[in-house]
Design a protein around this motif. Structure first.
Motif, PDB file in Angstrom:
ATOM      1  N   LYS A   1      14.024  29.384   2.893  1.00 39.79           N
ATOM      2  CA  LYS A   1      13.425  28.245   3.571  1.00 39.79           C
ATOM      3  C   LYS A   1      12.033  28.015   3.004  1.00 39.79           C
ATOM      4  CE  LYS A   1      15.837  28.911   7.973  1.00 39.79           C
ATOM      5  NZ  LYS A   1      15.694  29.130   9.443  1.00 39.79           N
ATOM      6  N   ALA A   2      11.638  26.764   2.953  1.00 41.05           N
ATOM      7  CA  ALA A   2      10.314  26.435   2.426  1.00 41.05           C
ATOM      8  C   ALA A   2       9.671  25.353   3.276  1.00 41.05           C
ATOM      9  CB  ALA A   2      10.405  25.981   0.974  1.00 41.05           C
ATOM     10  N   HIS A   3       8.354  25.445   3.418  1.00 46.77           N
ATOM     11  CA  HIS A   3       7.566  24.453   4.148  1.00 46.77           C
ATOM     12  C   HIS A   3       6.350  24.103   3.288  1.00 46.77           C
ATOM     13  CE1 HIS A   3       9.720  25.316   7.991  1.00 46.77           C
ATOM     14  NE2 HIS A   3       9.854  26.506   7.422  1.00 46.77           N
ATOM     15  N   TRP A   4       5.977  22.838   3.305  1.00 43.63           N
ATOM     16  CA  TRP A   4       4.834  22.412   2.500  1.00 43.63           C
ATOM     17  C   TRP A   4       4.176  21.176   3.104  1.00 43.63           C
ATOM     18  CZ3 TRP A   4       9.914  21.676   1.188  1.00 43.63           C
ATOM     19  CH2 TRP A   4      10.346  20.369   0.956  1.00 43.63           C
ATOM     20  N   ALA A   5       2.966  20.863   2.628  1.00 40.74           N
ATOM     21  CA  ALA A   5       2.224  19.675   3.050  1.00 40.74           C
ATOM     22  C   ALA A   5       1.950  18.802   1.833  1.00 40.74           C
ATOM     23  CB  ALA A   5       0.915  20.079   3.727  1.00 40.74           C
ATOM     24  N   GLU A   6       1.821  17.500   2.061  1.00 42.41           N
ATOM     25  CA  GLU A   6       1.565  16.558   0.975  1.00 42.41           C
ATOM     26  C   GLU A   6       0.459  15.588   1.366  1.00 42.41           C
ATOM     27  OE1 GLU A   6       5.048  14.501  -0.263  1.00 42.41           O
ATOM     28  OE2 GLU A   6       6.296  16.311  -0.393  1.00 42.41           O
ATOM     29  N   ALA A   7      -0.400  15.280   0.408  1.00 41.49           N
ATOM     30  CA  ALA A   7      -1.391  14.210   0.535  1.00 41.49           C
ATOM     31  C   ALA A   7      -1.016  13.125  -0.475  1.00 41.49           C
ATOM     32  CB  ALA A   7      -2.793  14.730   0.263  1.00 41.49           C
ATOM     33  N   ILE A   8      -1.025  11.878  -0.035  1.00 43.76           N
ATOM     34  CA  ILE A   8      -0.462  10.786  -0.832  1.00 43.76           C
ATOM     35  C   ILE A   8      -1.460   9.637  -0.956  1.00 43.76           C
ATOM     36  CG2 ILE A   8       1.449   9.155  -1.040  1.00 43.76           C
ATOM     37  CD1 ILE A   8       3.007  10.945   0.902  1.00 43.76           C
ATOM     38  N   VAL A   9      -1.479   9.015  -2.123  1.00 40.49           N
ATOM     39  CA  VAL A   9      -2.149   7.736  -2.314  1.00 40.49           C
ATOM     40  C   VAL A   9      -1.209   6.860  -3.131  1.00 40.49           C
ATOM     41  CG1 VAL A   9      -3.360   8.512  -4.405  1.00 40.49           C
ATOM     42  CG2 VAL A   9      -4.242   6.560  -3.111  1.00 40.49           C
ATOM     43  N   GLY A  10      -1.085   5.593  -2.727  1.00 41.98           N
ATOM     44  CA  GLY A  10      -0.105   4.756  -3.418  1.00 41.98           C
ATOM     45  C   GLY A  10      -0.341   3.276  -3.209  1.00 41.98           C
ATOM     46  N   ILE A  11       0.532   2.481  -3.823  1.00 40.88           N
ATOM     47  CA  ILE A  11       0.487   1.020  -3.755  1.00 40.88           C
ATOM     48  C   ILE A  11       1.878   0.495  -3.433  1.00 40.88           C
ATOM     49  CG2 ILE A  11       0.232  -1.100  -5.118  1.00 40.88           C
ATOM     50  CD1 ILE A  11      -2.012   0.209  -6.629  1.00 40.88           C
ATOM     51  N   LYS A  12       1.937  -0.490  -2.544  1.00 44.25           N
ATOM     52  CA  LYS A  12       3.180  -1.205  -2.243  1.00 44.25           C
ATOM     53  C   LYS A  12       2.960  -2.677  -2.572  1.00 44.25           C
ATOM     54  CE  LYS A  12       6.414  -2.318   1.507  1.00 44.25           C
ATOM     55  NZ  LYS A  12       6.762  -2.104   2.937  1.00 44.25           N
ATOM     56  N   VAL A  13       3.915  -3.288  -3.283  1.00 39.56           N
ATOM     57  CA  VAL A  13       3.754  -4.663  -3.770  1.00 39.56           C
ATOM     58  C   VAL A  13       5.017  -5.470  -3.469  1.00 39.56           C
ATOM     59  CG1 VAL A  13       3.296  -6.123  -5.776  1.00 39.56           C
ATOM     60  CG2 VAL A  13       2.273  -3.853  -5.630  1.00 39.56           C
ATOM     61  N   ARG A  14       4.831  -6.684  -2.962  1.00 36.84           N
ATOM     62  CA  ARG A  14       5.978  -7.570  -2.741  1.00 36.84           C
ATOM     63  C   ARG A  14       6.423  -8.161  -4.071  1.00 36.84           C
ATOM     64  NH1 ARG A  14       3.750 -10.991   0.383  1.00 36.84           N
ATOM     65  NH2 ARG A  14       3.503 -12.752  -1.037  1.00 36.84           N
ATOM     66  N   ILE A  15       7.731  -8.118  -4.340  1.00 33.49           N
ATOM     67  CA  ILE A  15       8.251  -8.699  -5.573  1.00 33.49           C
ATOM     68  C   ILE A  15       9.065  -9.974  -5.316  1.00 33.49           C
ATOM     69  CG2 ILE A  15       8.204  -6.603  -6.956  1.00 33.49           C
ATOM     70  CD1 ILE A  15      11.084  -6.062  -6.215  1.00 33.49           C
ATOM     71  N   TYR A  16       9.735 -10.045  -4.127  1.00 38.56           N
ATOM     72  CA  TYR A  16      10.478 -11.259  -3.788  1.00 38.56           C
ATOM     73  C   TYR A  16      10.854 -11.216  -2.313  1.00 38.56           C
ATOM     74  CZ  TYR A  16      14.058 -14.904  -3.741  1.00 38.56           C
ATOM     75  OH  TYR A  16      14.794 -16.017  -3.448  1.00 38.56           O
ATOM     76  N   LYS A  17      10.280 -12.135  -1.545  1.00 39.38           N
ATOM     77  CA  LYS A  17      10.562 -12.232  -0.116  1.00 39.38           C
ATOM     78  C   LYS A  17      10.396 -10.866   0.559  1.00 39.38           C
ATOM     79  CE  LYS A  17      13.442 -16.374  -0.383  1.00 39.38           C
ATOM     80  NZ  LYS A  17      14.756 -16.997  -0.077  1.00 39.38           N
ATOM     81  N   SER A  18      11.497 -10.291   1.066  1.00 37.26           N
ATOM     82  CA  SER A  18      11.403  -9.016   1.787  1.00 37.26           C
ATOM     83  C   SER A  18      11.544  -7.803   0.882  1.00 37.26           C
ATOM     84  CB  SER A  18      12.474  -8.964   2.889  1.00 37.26           C
ATOM     85  OG  SER A  18      12.231  -9.952   3.870  1.00 37.26           O
ATOM     86  N   PHE A  19      11.679  -8.030  -0.399  1.00 38.59           N
ATOM     87  CA  PHE A  19      11.855  -6.919  -1.343  1.00 38.59           C
ATOM     88  C   PHE A  19      10.501  -6.507  -1.919  1.00 38.59           C
ATOM     89  CE2 PHE A  19      15.972  -8.975  -1.206  1.00 38.59           C
ATOM     90  CZ  PHE A  19      16.838  -7.896  -1.128  1.00 38.59           C
ATOM     91  N   HIS A  20      10.267  -5.202  -1.925  1.00 39.69           N
ATOM     92  CA  HIS A  20       9.012  -4.637  -2.423  1.00 39.69           C
ATOM     93  C   HIS A  20       9.311  -3.479  -3.376  1.00 39.69           C
ATOM     94  CE1 HIS A  20       7.915  -6.677   1.297  1.00 39.69           C
ATOM     95  NE2 HIS A  20       6.634  -6.621   0.952  1.00 39.69           N
TER      96      HIS A  20
END
Length: 239
Positions: free
Chosen positions: A173-192
């Protein structure tokens, strides 16, 4: 072990995402509003603003192009006030590889899970086609692995006797933590689409007397910490 291509794929996906931002922004005809107007509109906006489903595809692409590791996942994320975004990620990871340096064979496959939240840094700027975010995750996986290699020589008998080396069905078994930085971009209507850089820190892992996991589904190679890129195709569900 075959040469990995994940670094090059991640870089290509990153470049594609970054270049898409100015293209999408150029087609967005909405005018930038002043800060006070944005704050007023934000206060009137609904608390719940929908749910999105995403699929991580970089790990799958890496495997198709020759990587010994396959990792892919589905992400479910809700949007509250365009600011707080609780997230559940359910994935599957596997590997079946031989280390060229010592001929050790390692095999495992199992699901993994992550829960956490993203924070939209640009939550007031609703006129933008995307946003920058930061987030945290807690991840875990329960898996079993097989490891085997060349016979080992017993030094007590002058190396004349060999002992087979194989361990199958080793539960871990394994447990871990994550720190995230990112970008989300719309490409068409509801699709990203979106990409993120993740810093992972291992919290605990179950080892055995004669073996330790080489790869942890959802985390990666069994090191104290690591970085990775993820790339998602995302659909915002209607609400």
């Amino acid at each position: 072990m075959r040469k990995k291509t994940s670094r090059y794929i991640s870089l290509l996906l990153l470049i594609c995402s970054l270049t898409s931002i100015p293209l999408q922004a150029a087609t967005d005809k909405k005018e930038k509003k002043d800060k006070e107007t944005l704050k007023a509109e934000y206060k009137k906006s609904p608390v719940y603003q929908g749910t999105a489903i995403g699929v991580e595809v970089a790990g799958l692409a890496n495997h198709i192009l020759g990587s010994d590791i396959l990792s892919t996942e589905v992400q479910i994320q809700s949007n509250f006030k365009n600011r707080f975004m609780p997230t559940l990620e359910v994935g599957y990871g596997k590997t079946n590889t031989i280390n060229d340096a010592n001929d050790i064979h390692y095999k495992t496959n199992a699901p993994y899970f992550r829960i956490g939240m993203d924070y939209n840094i640009f939550y007031l700027k609703t006129y933008l086609p995307g946003y920058l975010y930061a987030g945290l995750r807690y991840g875990w996986s329960s898996f079993s692995y097989d490891v085997d290699g060349p016979d080992m020589k017993d030094p007590n008998y002058g190396g004349q006797i060999t002992v087979p080396f194989a361990a199958t069905g080793q539960d871990s078994k394994a447990h871990w933590a994550e720190a995230i930085v990112g970008i989300k971009v719309r490409i068409y209507k509801s699709f990203h689409m979106g990409w993120s850089l993740r810093y992972k820190r291992r919290m605990s892992v179950t080892n055995h007397e004669n073996s330790v996991p080489w790869y942890i589904p959802g985390y990666g190679k069994n090191a104290g910490s690591c970085f990775c890129f993820s790339y998602n195709l995302i659909y915002n569900l209607p609400f």
